[in-house]
Motif scaffolding. Structure first.
Motif, PDB file in Angstrom:
ATOM      1  N   PRO A  94      11.777  -1.350 -10.322  1.00  0.00           N
ATOM      2  CA  PRO A  94      12.481  -1.516  -8.727  1.00  0.00           C
ATOM      3  C   PRO A  94      13.079  -0.142  -7.769  1.00  0.00           C
ATOM      4  O   PRO A  94      13.307   0.773  -8.031  1.00  0.00           O
ATOM      5  N   GLY A  95      12.302  -0.075  -6.349  1.00  0.00           N
ATOM      6  CA  GLY A  95      12.924   1.391  -5.521  1.00  0.00           C
ATOM      7  C   GLY A  95      14.611   0.838  -5.519  1.00  0.00           C
ATOM      8  O   GLY A  95      14.875  -0.661  -5.614  1.00  0.00           O
ATOM      9  N   PHE A  96      14.653   1.365  -3.576  1.00  0.00           N
ATOM     10  CA  PHE A  96      16.370   1.536  -3.606  1.00  0.00           C
ATOM     11  C   PHE A  96      16.596  -0.027  -2.914  1.00  0.00           C
ATOM     12  O   PHE A  96      17.410  -0.699  -2.533  1.00  0.00           O
ATOM     13  N   GLY A  97      15.139  -0.331  -2.303  1.00  0.00           N
ATOM     14  CA  GLY A  97      15.068  -1.381  -1.170  1.00  0.00           C
ATOM     15  C   GLY A  97      15.885  -1.497   0.255  1.00  0.00           C
ATOM     16  O   GLY A  97      16.126  -1.960   0.835  1.00  0.00           O
ATOM     17  N   TRP A  98      16.019  -0.195   0.596  1.00  0.00           N
ATOM     18  CA  TRP A  98      16.236  -0.021   1.790  1.00  0.00           C
ATOM     19  C   TRP A  98      15.242  -0.265   2.859  1.00  0.00           C
ATOM     20  O   TRP A  98      15.482  -0.223   4.198  1.00  0.00           O
ATOM     21  N   ILE A  99      13.711   0.046   2.286  1.00  0.00           N
ATOM     22  CA  ILE A  99      13.385  -0.161   3.330  1.00  0.00           C
ATOM     23  C   ILE A  99      12.062  -1.410   2.647  1.00  0.00           C
ATOM     24  O   ILE A  99      11.946  -1.202   1.752  1.00  0.00           O
ATOM     25  N   ASP A 100      11.421  -1.939   3.146  1.00  0.00           N
ATOM     26  CA  ASP A 100      10.408  -3.285   3.407  1.00  0.00           C
ATOM     27  C   ASP A 100       9.124  -2.288   2.643  1.00  0.00           C
ATOM     28  O   ASP A 100       8.729  -1.667   2.668  1.00  0.00           O
ATOM     29  N   GLY A 101       8.565  -3.809   1.075  1.00  0.00           N
ATOM     30  CA  GLY A 101       7.309  -3.027   1.064  1.00  0.00           C
ATOM     31  C   GLY A 101       7.240  -2.861  -0.307  1.00  0.00           C
ATOM     32  O   GLY A 101       8.582  -2.489  -0.619  1.00  0.00           O
ATOM     33  N   GLU A 102       6.266  -2.200  -1.182  1.00  0.00           N
ATOM     34  CA  GLU A 102       6.287  -2.373  -2.011  1.00  0.00           C
ATOM     35  C   GLU A 102       5.297  -1.057  -1.964  1.00  0.00           C
ATOM     36  O   GLU A 102       4.472  -0.371  -1.212  1.00  0.00           O
ATOM     37  N   ILE A 103       5.692  -0.261  -3.438  1.00  0.00           N
ATOM     38  CA  ILE A 103       4.386   1.726  -3.371  1.00  0.00           C
ATOM     39  C   ILE A 103       3.180   0.902  -4.509  1.00  0.00           C
ATOM     40  O   ILE A 103       3.337   0.270  -5.989  1.00  0.00           O
ATOM     41  N   ALA A 104       1.898   1.361  -3.915  1.00  0.00           N
ATOM     42  CA  ALA A 104       0.285   1.031  -4.090  1.00  0.00           C
ATOM     43  C   ALA A 104      -0.330   1.427  -4.718  1.00  0.00           C
ATOM     44  O   ALA A 104      -0.566   2.702  -3.634  1.00  0.00           O
ATOM     45  N   ARG A 105      -1.557   1.569  -5.552  1.00  0.00           N
ATOM     46  CA  ARG A 105      -2.356   2.618  -5.560  1.00  0.00           C
ATOM     47  C   ARG A 105      -3.044   2.657  -4.226  1.00  0.00           C
ATOM     48  O   ARG A 105      -3.168   1.477  -3.696  1.00  0.00           O
ATOM     49  N   MET A 106      -3.716   3.222  -4.098  1.00  0.00           N
ATOM     50  CA  MET A 106      -4.890   3.601  -2.789  1.00  0.00           C
ATOM     51  C   MET A 106      -5.962   2.682  -2.773  1.00  0.00           C
ATOM     52  O   MET A 106      -6.806   3.589  -2.539  1.00  0.00           O
ATOM     53  N   ASP A 107      -6.203   1.972  -2.963  1.00  0.00           N
ATOM     54  CA  ASP A 107      -6.878   0.988  -3.482  1.00  0.00           C
ATOM     55  C   ASP A 107      -8.225   1.398  -2.742  1.00  0.00           C
ATOM     56  O   ASP A 107      -9.641   0.914  -2.830  1.00  0.00           O
ATOM     57  N   GLN A 108      -7.833   0.227  -1.636  1.00  0.00           N
ATOM     58  CA  GLN A 108      -9.341   0.973  -0.535  1.00  0.00           C
ATOM     59  C   GLN A 108      -9.797   2.244  -0.211  1.00  0.00           C
ATOM     60  O   GLN A 108     -10.689   2.604  -0.071  1.00  0.00           O
ATOM     61  N   ALA A 109      -8.788   2.809  -0.486  1.00  0.00           N
ATOM     62  CA  ALA A 109      -9.341   4.602  -0.263  1.00  0.00           C
ATOM     63  C   ALA A 109     -10.738   5.017  -1.728  1.00  0.00           C
ATOM     64  O   ALA A 109     -11.555   5.420  -0.942  1.00  0.00           O
ATOM     65  N   ALA A 110     -10.301   4.841  -2.712  1.00  0.00           N
ATOM     66  CA  ALA A 110     -10.717   4.808  -3.312  1.00  0.00           C
ATOM     67  C   ALA A 110     -12.071   3.866  -3.701  1.00  0.00           C
ATOM     68  O   ALA A 110     -13.394   4.283  -3.772  1.00  0.00           O
ATOM     69  N   ALA A 111     -12.269   2.888  -3.252  1.00  0.00           N
ATOM     70  CA  ALA A 111     -13.864   1.936  -2.244  1.00  0.00           C
ATOM     71  C   ALA A 111     -14.416   2.842  -1.586  1.00  0.00           C
ATOM     72  O   ALA A 111     -16.060   1.796  -1.981  1.00  0.00           O
ATOM     73  N   GLU A 112     -14.220   2.957  -1.327  1.00  0.00           N
ATOM     74  CA  GLU A 112     -14.700   3.386   0.101  1.00  0.00           C
ATOM     75  C   GLU A 112     -15.365   5.414  -0.252  1.00  0.00           C
ATOM     76  O   GLU A 112     -15.542   5.826   0.041  1.00  0.00           O
ATOM     77  N   GLY A 113     -14.968   5.318  -1.795  1.00  0.00           N
ATOM     78  CA  GLY A 113     -15.180   6.519  -2.188  1.00  0.00           C
ATOM     79  C   GLY A 113     -14.545   7.737  -1.480  1.00  0.00           C
ATOM     80  O   GLY A 113     -14.517   9.279  -1.421  1.00  0.00           O
ATOM     81  N   LEU A 114     -13.455   7.501  -1.144  1.00  0.00           N
ATOM     82  CA  LEU A 114     -12.392   8.660  -1.132  1.00  0.00           C
ATOM     83  C   LEU A 114     -11.936   9.349  -2.403  1.00  0.00           C
ATOM     84  O   LEU A 114     -11.122   8.596  -2.880  1.00  0.00           O
ATOM     85  N   ARG A 115     -11.658  10.725  -2.148  1.00  0.00           N
ATOM     86  CA  ARG A 115     -10.940  11.639  -3.820  1.00  0.00           C
ATOM     87  C   ARG A 115      -9.442  10.637  -3.623  1.00  0.00           C
ATOM     88  O   ARG A 115      -9.288  10.770  -2.700  1.00  0.00           O
ATOM     89  N   LEU A 116      -9.189  10.754  -5.270  1.00  0.00           N
ATOM     90  CA  LEU A 116      -7.372  10.070  -5.203  1.00  0.00           C
ATOM     91  C   LEU A 116      -7.312  11.184  -6.242  1.00  0.00           C
ATOM     92  O   LEU A 116      -8.291  11.424  -6.908  1.00  0.00           O
ATOM     93  N   PRO A 117      -5.943  11.867  -6.076  1.00  0.00           N
ATOM     94  CA  PRO A 117      -5.066  11.410  -5.375  1.00  0.00           C
ATOM     95  C   PRO A 117      -5.509  12.101  -4.072  1.00  0.00           C
ATOM     96  O   PRO A 117      -6.662  13.442  -3.231  1.00  0.00           O
ATOM     97  N   HIS A 118      -5.664  11.608  -2.867  1.00  0.00           N
ATOM     98  CA  HIS A 118      -5.647  11.936  -1.614  1.00  0.00           C
ATOM     99  C   HIS A 118      -4.280  13.655  -1.150  1.00  0.00           C
ATOM    100  O   HIS A 118      -3.167  13.198  -1.562  1.00  0.00           O
ATOM    101  N   MET A 119      -5.075  14.293  -1.490  1.00  0.00           N
ATOM    102  CA  MET A 119      -4.761  16.230  -1.050  1.00  0.00           C
ATOM    103  C   MET A 119      -5.149  16.213  -0.054  1.00  0.00           C
ATOM    104  O   MET A 119      -7.099  16.546   0.370  1.00  0.00           O
ATOM    105  N   GLY A 120      -4.250  17.489   0.326  1.00  0.00           N
ATOM    106  CA  GLY A 120      -4.961  17.975   2.004  1.00  0.00           C
ATOM    107  C   GLY A 120      -4.307  17.927   3.185  1.00  0.00           C
ATOM    108  O   GLY A 120      -3.637  16.867   3.129  1.00  0.00           O
TER     109      GLY A 120
END
Length: 213
Positions: A103-129
């Motif tokens: 659980p997070g604080f619930g102060w804003i909508d949404g959830e924190i999830a892995r950046m799978d779309q970036a990985a699927a496009e061959g971009l490096r994770l972690p996103h760094m820079g």
């Protein structure tokens, strides 16, 4: 004189976040001291609250014990301006899905999830820079005075998804739209590291210190 509080909860980047706040405060000529503390009483009495974050969502959430989480809720519910940085921003969401659901604080909508779309496009994770911040001038005081070509320094593999468009102040592009700055009421956060973002970061920190939500 009420302090500008950087919360110590066994997270990372405490000293550098505090140093960025001190630099911006000095440039503005503000009299409030910048302190690093895990004392809930000091948090409740803060002029402004900064929550840095580095590492896993669940570990950072677990570090807010001993009354710190309640102090955060109480202070921000009473109107104290809040700035979350990196995982500090992520904790504002409803939940985190890093390794386990937390659980997070619930102060804003949404959830924190892995950046799978970036990985699927061959971009490096972690996103760094460095990534360009996409924002609309005049939309929010946090972006006041930023260059049209402002960049933030990112280090993360997880990001906010299913957000409320009304909360989005700025975004970046990395295999899709990545929320970079969010705000609702007196609570705001940056996915990128303000304290590592040089002139852009100092401007955003200064804007936060002057912000009257």
């Amino acid at each position: 004189m009420k302090p500008i509080v950087v919360i110590d909860y066994n997270g990372g980047n405490l000293a550098s976040a505090a140093q960025a706040a001190r630099r911006a405060s000095a440039d503005l000529g503000l009299p409030n001291p910048v302190v690093i503390t895990g004392d809930p009483a000091v948090v409740r009495d803060a002029e402004r609250i900064i929550l840095p974050g580095q590492g896993a969502f669940a570990n950072c959430a677990a570090g807010l014990h001993g009354g710190l989480r309640a102090a955060l809720d109480d202070a921000t519910a009473a109107g104290t301006p809040f700035l979350g940085i990196c995982v500090g921003m992520q904790l504002m969401a409803e939940r985190g899905l890093e390794h386990e659901e937390t659980p997070g604080f619930g102060w804003i909508d949404g959830e924190i999830a892995r950046m799978d779309q970036a990985a699927a496009e061959g971009l490096r994770l972690p996103h760094m820079g460095w990534n360009r911040l996409d924002y609309r001038a005049g939309m929010h005081p946090l972006t006041e005075g930023l260059s049209p070509d402002a960049h933030g320094y990112f280090v993360h593999s997880y990001a906010l998804r299913n957000w409320n468009p009304a909360d989005l102040v700025a975004s970046a592009e990395y295999g899709g739209v990545v929320p970079a700055i969010v705000a609702r009421g007196n609570r705001c956060g940056t996915q990128f590291h303000v304290e590592k973002s040089q002139r852009t970061g100092l401007r955003i920190m200064a804007n936060f210190l002057l912000w009257q939500p």
